[in-house]
Structure formats: C-alpha cells, structure tokens
Scaffold this motif. Structure first.
Motif: not given
Length: 136
Positions: A17-34, A69-73
């Motif tokens: 659906a229309k969502f991302s596996h993860g989203v980074r904004k500044g120093n915050i990274l939210q990983v969607a439910g995997q 890791e893809e998001g730099g974390a």
C-alpha cells in the motif's frame, strides 16, 4: 526544514500500500512494521521465513535491521521497539529469541524501550516489529 526521505532496502519488496518501509527526517528514523518475509527474489511472492515463531522473529529482526542500516542507523540508535504478536502464548518464546538475538549482536548499551501487543496479522504471520531510532 529537513526533508523526509523514504527508506527501502534492496532486500525488501515494494510495500503493498502507500507507505514506506522506513522514513528518515533529520536524525529521526521510523521503521514501519516488518514481518518475517525472506529477502525479496525476482518472481517469488513474499514468503515467510518459516512456520515457527523463532524463524519469523529472527527474520523480522533482520528485516528491521536492514531498514535501520539503509537509513544510516543501527540497533544502538533504537529508542523504541514495538512487537506485535498474534498469540499471547508466544510471549515467553519471543522474549527468549529476542534476548538471544540482541546478545548475539553484542549490544552493550542499554536496550531500547519496548512494548508488546497482541494483534491479528495475515494468515501464517505470527509477529511484526517496528522501531524508532534517533541518530547522533
């Protein structure tokens, strides 16, 4: 204002659906439910790592780690982890697998905060995990 960046590791298929596996904004990274799907392969539909809670939990943790890791974390950057189980009877086993996983990762910092809740997931899926990370 900091740009919001979608994160999708090469091991992941496009979300259903229309969502991302993860989203980074500044120093915050939210990983969607995997969930415990094996890494994506051309022509193969999303496939659970196996029928057991152990197999699915380990693959789910690997999938969360791939987004981090893809998001730099890394796991050291994780502040909050949420675990979603389909069966209350799986709680003790999931804790054993979870603890052993993080011990094998060699994490020495305090662990992330965690919440575990019970939900319905698509047939055959037993666990889903998301994470919130704050990068230095």
């Amino acid at each position: 204002m900091t740009e919001k960046i979608a994160i999708t590791p090469k091991t992941h298929t496009a979300p259903p659906a229309k969502f991302s596996h993860g989203v980074r904004k500044g120093n915050i990274l939210q990983v969607a439910g995997q969930v415990g799907f094996l890494p994506a392969e051309e022509g193969r539909p999303p496939t659970p790592a196996g029928p057991t809670l152990r197999e699915q939990t380990l693959q789910t943790l690997a999938n969360v780690r791939a987004v981090l890791e893809e998001g730099g974390a890394s796991w050291d950057d994780a502040m909050m982890i949420r675990v979603y189980l389909t069966d209350v009877d799986h709680f003790a086993e999931m804790n054993e697998v979870y603890d052993a996983y993080f011990e094998q990762q060699g994490l020495t910092r305090p662990p992330a905060a965690r919440t575990t809740v019970y939900v319905g997931l698509p047939a055959g899926l037993l666990v889903e995990i998301d994470a919130l990370a704050v990068l230095n």
